[in-house]
Design an enzyme around this catalytic site. Structure first.
Site, PDB file in Angstrom:
ATOM      1  N   LEU A 189      10.341 -20.895  -4.585  1.00 28.70           N
ATOM      2  CA  LEU A 189       9.460 -19.935  -3.918  1.00 28.70           C
ATOM      3  C   LEU A 189       8.124 -19.968  -4.642  1.00 28.70           C
ATOM      4  O   LEU A 189       8.081 -19.947  -5.872  1.00 28.70           O
ATOM      5  CB  LEU A 189      10.063 -18.522  -4.017  1.00 28.70           C
ATOM      6  CG  LEU A 189       9.172 -17.352  -3.574  1.00 28.70           C
ATOM      7  CD1 LEU A 189       9.014 -17.329  -2.062  1.00 28.70           C
ATOM      8  CD2 LEU A 189       9.752 -16.013  -4.037  1.00 28.70           C
ATOM      9  N   ASP A 231       0.836  -1.213   0.000  1.00 25.31           N
ATOM     10  CA  ASP A 231       0.000   0.000   0.000  1.00 25.31           C
ATOM     11  C   ASP A 231       0.862   1.251   0.000  1.00 25.31           C
ATOM     12  O   ASP A 231       1.981   1.243   0.507  1.00 25.31           O
ATOM     13  CB  ASP A 231      -0.916  -0.033   1.232  1.00 25.31           C
ATOM     14  CG  ASP A 231      -2.124   0.884   1.081  1.00 25.31           C
ATOM     15  OD1 ASP A 231      -2.338   1.426  -0.028  1.00 25.31           O
ATOM     16  OD2 ASP A 231      -2.856   1.064   2.074  1.00 25.31           O
ATOM     17  N   HIS A 268       2.496   3.393  -9.013  1.00 25.49           N
ATOM     18  CA  HIS A 268       2.249   1.979  -9.304  1.00 25.49           C
ATOM     19  C   HIS A 268       3.429   1.372 -10.061  1.00 25.49           C
ATOM     20  O   HIS A 268       3.805   0.221  -9.834  1.00 25.49           O
ATOM     21  CB  HIS A 268       0.960   1.815 -10.112  1.00 25.49           C
ATOM     22  CG  HIS A 268      -0.276   2.244  -9.357  1.00 25.49           C
ATOM     23  ND1 HIS A 268      -0.502   1.891  -8.049  1.00 25.49           N
ATOM     24  CD2 HIS A 268      -1.341   3.010  -9.726  1.00 25.49           C
ATOM     25  CE1 HIS A 268      -1.661   2.405  -7.640  1.00 25.49           C
ATOM     26  NE2 HIS A 268      -2.180   3.091  -8.649  1.00 25.49           N
TER      27      HIS A 268
HETATM   28  C1  IPE Z   1      -5.550  -2.746  -0.231  1.00 23.21           C
HETATM   29  O1  IPE Z   1      -5.197  -1.430  -0.399  1.00 23.21           O
HETATM   30  C2  IPE Z   1      -5.526  -3.459  -1.552  1.00 23.21           C
HETATM   31  C3  IPE Z   1      -4.212  -3.634  -2.163  1.00 23.21           C
HETATM   32  C4  IPE Z   1      -3.069  -3.310  -1.629  1.00 23.21           C
HETATM   33  C5  IPE Z   1      -4.226  -4.247  -3.457  1.00 23.21           C
HETATM   34  P1  IPE Z   1      -6.282  -0.263  -0.542  1.00 23.21           P
HETATM   35  O2  IPE Z   1      -5.488   0.992  -0.651  1.00 23.21           O
HETATM   36  O3  IPE Z   1      -7.203  -0.576  -1.647  1.00 23.21           O
HETATM   37  O4  IPE Z   1      -7.051  -0.376   0.838  1.00 23.21           O
HETATM   38  P2  IPE Z   1      -7.948   0.673   1.629  1.00 23.21           P
HETATM   39  O5  IPE Z   1      -8.982   1.182   0.670  1.00 23.21           O
HETATM   40  O6  IPE Z   1      -7.030   1.786   2.068  1.00 23.21           O
HETATM   41  O7  IPE Z   1      -8.503  -0.079   2.778  1.00 23.21           O
HETATM   42  C1  IPE Z   2      -1.464   0.253  -3.395  1.00 25.00           C
HETATM   43  O1  IPE Z   2      -1.311   1.621  -3.421  1.00 25.00           O
HETATM   44  C2  IPE Z   2      -1.740  -0.323  -4.762  1.00 25.00           C
HETATM   45  C3  IPE Z   2      -3.119  -0.812  -4.937  1.00 25.00           C
HETATM   46  C4  IPE Z   2      -4.065  -0.766  -4.053  1.00 25.00           C
HETATM   47  C5  IPE Z   2      -3.429  -1.376  -6.218  1.00 25.00           C
HETATM   48  P1  IPE Z   2      -2.527   2.637  -3.415  1.00 25.00           P
HETATM   49  O2  IPE Z   2      -2.880   2.946  -4.834  1.00 25.00           O
HETATM   50  O3  IPE Z   2      -3.632   2.138  -2.582  1.00 25.00           O
HETATM   51  O4  IPE Z   2      -1.841   3.902  -2.754  1.00 25.00           O
HETATM   52  P2  IPE Z   2      -2.478   4.933  -1.733  1.00 25.00           P
HETATM   53  O5  IPE Z   2      -3.063   4.144  -0.622  1.00 25.00           O
HETATM   54  O6  IPE Z   2      -3.515   5.690  -2.504  1.00 25.00           O
HETATM   55  O7  IPE Z   2      -1.318   5.779  -1.316  1.00 25.00           O
HETATM   56 MG    MG Z   3      -4.091   2.380  -0.612  1.00 23.38          MG
END
Ligand code: IPE
Ligand code: IPE
Ligand code: MG
Length: 244
Positions: free
Chosen positions: A133, A22, A39
């Site tokens: 792995l 995240d 990303h």
């Molecule tokens: C969780 O992250 C999903 C992934 C890392 C793929 P999100 O950014 O979507 O989660 P919330 O919305 O903060 O809970």
């Molecule tokens: C995690 O990063 C990637 C996915 C959930 C696909 P985010 O896109 O959720 O990044 P934040 O939480 O907005 O910083």
């Molecule tokens: Mg996120």
């Protein structure tokens, strides 16, 4: 002077590490860049994490790439994420094959683009013989859906007379989950400071050690993984017992 030899066994490396990757968006925002840049950098961090896990002797790595709730994001961002997955699989497959990594996917495939479903099947079958792995990629994955889907199939089997409801044990239930041949995660890491599961591996993480780090996923390096593993090694897992 020689140091006294230590006869203590080294603390165990977790067999299965799960990661909620995240913070890509915040990483990009902090640099004045579009979210896709975060990303993209996040995909590089995945590559490094796979290598680190293999080097450290972790046997299973499960990464949360796209949740069943992530469709709520703007379509352009969803397209970008799917595009990156295509790129990652096409670019990394040969290296993963060579490095002995077995790839598997969990999540609902029915909503994915046909070419992605093909790539998934191809990468699963071309790496099926590998054993160094096991990399599980959770894509369009949601823990509640996984459990509900298992319940539906078990109910159908019970209706066909395959077993009585009272005979449904935890091991039987687990055979209906998508993670059926993978042990439960020992260590779950979530980056970016959020402290929630966001629908990831709900059944499987009943006794998993949770480690939260403020590091944003694109900044996550080998030493962060080592630190999380050290934190894990300091924990006492009691499983409801008294410990010791
Ligand atoms: C969780 O992250 C999903 C992934 C890392 C793929 P999100 O950014 O979507 O989660 P919330 O919305 O903060 O809970
Ligand atoms: C995690 O990063 C990637 C996915 C959930 C696909 P985010 O896109 O959720 O990044 P934040 O939480 O907005 O910083
Ligand atoms: Mg996120």
């Amino acid at each position: 002077m020689a140091l006294a030899p230590s006869y203590e066994a080294p603390p165990a490396v977790p067999v299965h590490v799960a990661i909620i990757m995240d913070g890509n968006g915040r990483w990009a925002k902090a640099r004045g860049l579009p979210r896709i840049a975060g990303h993209r950098q996040g995909a590089e961090a995945v590559r490094a994490a796979v290598r680190s896990c293999a080097d450290l002797g972790v046997s299973y790595l499960t990464i949360y790439a796209f949740s069943s709730e992530n469709w709520k994001r703007p379509p352009a961002e969803v397209d970008d994420l799917m595009g990156l997955l295509r790129l990652y699989l096409r670019r990394e497959l040969a290296a993963l094959e060579r490095d002995g990594v077995r790839i598997r996917f969990i999540g609902d495939r029915s909503r994915l683009a046909p070419d992605i479903t093909r790539l998934i099947t191809e990468s699963e079958s071309s790496t099926a013989g590998n054993g160094q792995l096991t990399l599980t990629i959770a894509l369009n994955y949601g823990g509640r859906y996984e459990i509900l889907d298992a319940v539906r199939r078990i109910a159908a089997a019970a209706r066909r007379g395959e077993f009585e409801p009272d005979d449904i044990t935890e091991p039987i239930f687990e055979q209906y989950l998508q993670t059926t041949d993978v042990p439960d995660p020992d260590l779950l890491i979530r980056t970016s400071g959020e402290q929630r599961l966001s629908n990831f591996l709900l059944w499987q993480s009943a006794y998993t050690e949770l480690v939260f780090t403020p590091t944003l996923w694109p900044d996550f390096k080998h030493h962060h993984l080592e630190e999380a593993i050290h934190e894990y090694q300091r924990r006492e897992r009691r499983y409801g017992g008294t410990g010791g």
